[in-house]
Design a protein around this motif. Structure first.
Motif, PDB file in Angstrom:
ATOM      1  N   ALA A  20      -7.194  11.499   5.270  1.00 25.22           N
ATOM      2  CA  ALA A  20      -7.459  10.684   4.669  1.00 25.22           C
ATOM      3  C   ALA A  20      -6.478   9.529   2.912  1.00 25.22           C
ATOM      4  CB  ALA A  20      -7.995   9.487   5.101  1.00 25.22           C
ATOM      5  N   ARG A  21      -7.726  11.912   2.246  1.00 29.95           N
ATOM      6  CA  ARG A  21      -7.695  11.291   1.476  1.00 29.95           C
ATOM      7  C   ARG A  21      -6.186  11.904   0.336  1.00 29.95           C
ATOM      8  NH1 ARG A  21      -7.978  15.875  -2.264  1.00 29.95           N
ATOM      9  NH2 ARG A  21      -8.938  16.213  -1.457  1.00 29.95           N
ATOM     10  N   ARG A  22      -5.965  13.055   1.105  1.00 23.13           N
ATOM     11  CA  ARG A  22      -4.863  13.477   0.919  1.00 23.13           C
ATOM     12  C   ARG A  22      -2.732  12.982   1.346  1.00 23.13           C
ATOM     13  NH1 ARG A  22      -4.041  17.879   3.248  1.00 23.13           N
ATOM     14  NH2 ARG A  22      -5.557  18.041   4.997  1.00 23.13           N
ATOM     15  N   THR A  23      -3.129  11.799   2.698  1.00 22.97           N
ATOM     16  CA  THR A  23      -1.963  11.651   2.912  1.00 22.97           C
ATOM     17  C   THR A  23      -2.599  10.051   2.781  1.00 22.97           C
ATOM     18  OG1 THR A  23      -3.013  11.780   5.096  1.00 22.97           O
ATOM     19  CG2 THR A  23      -1.543  13.332   4.212  1.00 22.97           C
ATOM     20  N   PRO A  24      -2.784   9.361   1.808  1.00 24.65           N
ATOM     21  CA  PRO A  24      -3.093   7.655   2.026  1.00 24.65           C
ATOM     22  C   PRO A  24      -1.810   7.109   2.381  1.00 24.65           C
ATOM     23  CG  PRO A  24      -2.094   8.719  -0.191  1.00 24.65           C
ATOM     24  CD  PRO A  24      -2.413   9.615   0.474  1.00 24.65           C
ATOM     25  N   LYS A  66       1.362  -1.461   0.036  1.00 25.76           N
ATOM     26  CA  LYS A  66       0.142   0.047  -0.100  1.00 25.76           C
ATOM     27  C   LYS A  66       0.869   1.039   0.085  1.00 25.76           C
ATOM     28  CE  LYS A  66      -3.599  -1.723   2.297  1.00 25.76           C
ATOM     29  NZ  LYS A  66      -4.287  -1.979   3.842  1.00 25.76           N
ATOM     30  N   PRO A  67       0.121   2.219  -0.387  1.00 22.22           N
ATOM     31  CA  PRO A  67       1.194   4.085  -0.248  1.00 22.22           C
ATOM     32  C   PRO A  67       1.817   4.225   1.160  1.00 22.22           C
ATOM     33  CG  PRO A  67      -0.899   3.539  -1.484  1.00 22.22           C
ATOM     34  CD  PRO A  67      -1.273   2.505  -0.775  1.00 22.22           C
ATOM     35  N   LEU A  68       2.912   4.261   0.530  1.00 20.72           N
ATOM     36  CA  LEU A  68       3.730   4.845   2.416  1.00 20.72           C
ATOM     37  C   LEU A  68       4.316   5.796   2.215  1.00 20.72           C
ATOM     38  CD1 LEU A  68       5.404   3.366   5.091  1.00 20.72           C
ATOM     39  CD2 LEU A  68       7.015   2.585   3.717  1.00 20.72           C
ATOM     40  N   ASP A  69       4.394   6.875   3.235  1.00 22.02           N
ATOM     41  CA  ASP A  69       4.924   7.875   3.490  1.00 22.02           C
ATOM     42  C   ASP A  69       6.005   7.274   4.381  1.00 22.02           C
ATOM     43  OD1 ASP A  69       5.589   9.500   4.351  1.00 22.02           O
ATOM     44  OD2 ASP A  69       3.823  11.778   3.801  1.00 22.02           O
ATOM     45  N   ASP A 121      -3.059  -2.984   9.573  1.00 24.51           N
ATOM     46  CA  ASP A 121      -4.214  -3.763   8.758  1.00 24.51           C
ATOM     47  C   ASP A 121      -5.278  -2.128   9.094  1.00 24.51           C
ATOM     48  OD1 ASP A 121      -7.131  -4.672   7.481  1.00 24.51           O
ATOM     49  OD2 ASP A 121      -6.646  -6.792   9.126  1.00 24.51           O
ATOM     50  N   ASP A 122      -5.809  -1.827   8.108  1.00 20.03           N
ATOM     51  CA  ASP A 122      -7.020  -0.828   8.299  1.00 20.03           C
ATOM     52  C   ASP A 122      -8.445  -1.084   7.899  1.00 20.03           C
ATOM     53  OD1 ASP A 122      -6.767  -0.861   5.446  1.00 20.03           O
ATOM     54  OD2 ASP A 122      -6.194   1.109   4.872  1.00 20.03           O
ATOM     55  N   GLU A 123      -8.446  -2.317   7.627  1.00 19.70           N
ATOM     56  CA  GLU A 123      -9.893  -2.693   6.964  1.00 19.70           C
ATOM     57  C   GLU A 123     -11.075  -2.248   8.675  1.00 19.70           C
ATOM     58  OE1 GLU A 123     -12.145  -6.659   6.644  1.00 19.70           O
ATOM     59  OE2 GLU A 123     -10.229  -7.149   7.104  1.00 19.70           O
ATOM     60  N   GLY A 124     -12.316  -1.782   7.551  1.00 16.43           N
ATOM     61  CA  GLY A 124     -12.934  -1.174   8.053  1.00 16.43           C
ATOM     62  C   GLY A 124     -13.051   0.320   9.320  1.00 16.43           C
ATOM     63  N   PHE A 125     -12.195   0.755   8.560  1.00 20.73           N
ATOM     64  CA  PHE A 125     -11.648   2.117   9.208  1.00 20.73           C
ATOM     65  C   PHE A 125     -13.047   3.110   7.912  1.00 20.73           C
ATOM     66  CE2 PHE A 125      -8.898   6.345   8.062  1.00 20.73           C
ATOM     67  CZ  PHE A 125      -9.486   6.417   8.943  1.00 20.73           C
ATOM     68  N   ASP A 126     -14.032   3.843   8.447  1.00 21.81           N
ATOM     69  CA  ASP A 126     -14.706   4.762   7.528  1.00 21.81           C
ATOM     70  C   ASP A 126     -14.009   6.367   7.994  1.00 21.81           C
ATOM     71  OD1 ASP A 126     -16.392   6.090   6.583  1.00 21.81           O
ATOM     72  OD2 ASP A 126     -18.139   4.933   7.324  1.00 21.81           O
ATOM     73  N   PRO A 127     -13.105   6.659   7.137  1.00 25.09           N
ATOM     74  CA  PRO A 127     -12.867   8.187   7.070  1.00 25.09           C
ATOM     75  C   PRO A 127     -14.332   9.389   6.935  1.00 25.09           C
ATOM     76  CG  PRO A 127     -11.354   7.342   5.188  1.00 25.09           C
ATOM     77  CD  PRO A 127     -12.260   5.879   6.068  1.00 25.09           C
ATOM     78  N   SER A 128     -14.716   8.902   6.017  1.00 27.91           N
ATOM     79  CA  SER A 128     -16.280   9.123   5.436  1.00 27.91           C
ATOM     80  C   SER A 128     -17.219   9.848   6.698  1.00 27.91           C
ATOM     81  CB  SER A 128     -17.177   8.717   5.011  1.00 27.91           C
ATOM     82  OG  SER A 128     -17.576   7.377   5.376  1.00 27.91           O
ATOM     83  N   LEU A 129     -16.907   9.608   7.683  1.00 24.26           N
ATOM     84  CA  LEU A 129     -17.299  10.131   9.421  1.00 24.26           C
ATOM     85  C   LEU A 129     -17.236  11.560   9.643  1.00 24.26           C
ATOM     86  CD1 LEU A 129     -17.167   6.557  11.426  1.00 24.26           C
ATOM     87  CD2 LEU A 129     -19.373   7.315  10.279  1.00 24.26           C
ATOM     88  N   HIS A 130     -16.323  12.167   8.905  1.00 24.55           N
ATOM     89  CA  HIS A 130     -16.308  13.009   9.153  1.00 24.55           C
ATOM     90  C   HIS A 130     -15.666  14.023   8.424  1.00 24.55           C
ATOM     91  CE1 HIS A 130     -14.020  17.053  11.586  1.00 24.55           C
ATOM     92  NE2 HIS A 130     -15.586  16.632  12.337  1.00 24.55           N
ATOM     93  N   PRO A 131     -15.648  14.561   7.880  1.00 22.05           N
ATOM     94  CA  PRO A 131     -14.846  15.919   6.866  1.00 22.05           C
ATOM     95  C   PRO A 131     -13.550  16.153   6.820  1.00 22.05           C
ATOM     96  CG  PRO A 131     -16.946  17.251   7.436  1.00 22.05           C
ATOM     97  CD  PRO A 131     -16.735  15.527   8.445  1.00 22.05           C
ATOM     98  N   LEU A 132     -12.562  16.361   7.559  1.00 22.35           N
ATOM     99  CA  LEU A 132     -11.416  16.744   8.496  1.00 22.35           C
ATOM    100  C   LEU A 132     -10.979  15.669   8.269  1.00 22.35           C
ATOM    101  CD1 LEU A 132      -9.567  17.986   9.202  1.00 22.35           C
ATOM    102  CD2 LEU A 132      -9.829  17.704  11.780  1.00 22.35           C
ATOM    103  N   ILE A 133     -11.179  14.433   8.621  1.00 13.60           N
ATOM    104  CA  ILE A 133     -10.657  13.004   8.404  1.00 13.60           C
ATOM    105  C   ILE A 133     -10.420  12.446   6.938  1.00 13.60           C
ATOM    106  CG2 ILE A 133     -10.464  10.992   9.355  1.00 13.60           C
ATOM    107  CD1 ILE A 133      -9.888  12.982  11.232  1.00 13.60           C
TER     108      ILE A 133
END
Length: 319
Positions: A117-121, A27-30, A101-113
């Motif tokens: 999450a979109r900008r820093t995958p 997966k992408p890695l910073d 493992d980020d399975e089940g993580f839903d960042p859409s529950l808050h616009p900032l998150i």
């Protein structure tokens, strides 16, 4: 990963020659945001960020080792020096978040998150498996400023650790073993301003370091991990969470009792300060991934303005 030595097989390599490998994350890695967060201040003798290269020392059953990691075109180029070089290379995937493992993580529950999450995958949760080192470091950080804690860590590791191998950009050291922490004289704790409650706690857990490590690595839930760590006097939920985060890459660890964390979480998610109870309520929607949300909050750039002057620690060492 493909393991190679600079000059033939590892056992035939000349003294000082590194082993090299390439880690290709699935997966992408910073690298800097993921592994770099393990550094304990800019003077950390166990970790140096030198431009695009992250240098990290570690102990292995075979001896000390030094890793150098550089991210290039979606890969991580890794070099390792020292008697423990081969063992150190085996730890690289976990260090770079391969077990996160980020399975089940839903960042859409808050616009900032969601936006962060979109900008820093590439933010992954690093795992070191160095339970006692993480625990000792967290205990030193109890009830003091980061500046004080980082200074004490730097001075103790430099004096009682071992010089790390390899062409490091500055002298680096491996952290002391549990037995070496136990033997630190009381006056050396005093010189670096580590108070007796903290030094005694480190000595106490050092006596059980191996069993603590085995139990924590075998535990599968946050509650079980907290139960193991907080069974020792002087180790509370904050220290447990900090240990879980660094040693295990625990995606649900929350440092309850932190001086700033609840304020930052409240400000980021609601625009207002909150306390620990309020923070836990805000993070409840992401149960199992609360530390992931905290990391994204820090990566978002949204931060509460500091109120009042910066705290100046009082030096009691001459008293």
């Amino acid at each position: 990963m493909t393991l190679t030595a600079d000059a033939g097989a590892a056992d035939a390599a000349p003294v000082g020659a590194p082993l090299r490998t390439v880690y290709r994350p699935a997966k992408p890695l910073d690298l800097r945001r993921s592994v770099g967060m393990l550094r304990r201040g800019p003077g950390d003798p166990t970790m140096v960020i030198d431009g695009a290269v992250i240098w990290r020392t570690l102990r292995t059953p075979q001896g000390p080792a030094t890793l150098a990691l550089r991210a290039v075109a979606g890969e991580v180029l890794v070099s390792a020096w020292g008697p423990g070089a081969e063992s150190a290379l085996e730890r690289v995937p976990a260090l770079c978040g391969a077990e996160d493992d980020d399975e089940g993580f839903d960042p859409s529950l808050h616009p900032l998150i969601a936006d962060t999450a979109r900008r820093t995958p590439g933010i992954r949760l690093a795992r070191t498996d160095e339970v006692f080192d993480a625990l000792a470091c967290a205990i030193i950080e109890q009830k003091v400023t980061g500046l004080e804690a980082f200074r004490a860590w730097r001075q103790l590791v430099t004096k009682f650790g071992r010089r790390a191998p390899g062409p490091t950009p500055r002298p680096m050291y491996t952290a002391p073993t549990a037995d070496e922490w136990r033997r630190i004289p009381s006056w050396d704790w005093h010189r670096v301003a580590v108070q007796p409650p903290q030094s005694k706690t480190i000595v106490r857990v050092a006596e059980r370091a191996a069993s603590i490590s085995r139990a924590l690595l075998a535990a599968t839930t946050g509650d079980d991990r907290d139960r193991i760590l907080t069974s020792f006097p002087g180790v509370g939920l904050w220290t447990s969470a900090e240990t879980r985060l660094r040693a295990l890459g625990d995606p649900d660890a929350v440092s309850v009792g932190d001086y700033h964390l609840a304020h930052e979480v409240g400000h980021a998610l609601t625009g207002h300060r909150t306390d620990d109870d309020g923070m836990l309520e805000l993070l409840a929607a992401w149960a199992g991934h609360r530390q992931r949300v905290i990391r994204l909050i820090f990566a978002s750039g949204v931060s509460e303005a500091r109120r009042g002057p910066r705290f100046s620690p009082e030096d009691h060492r001459g008293r």
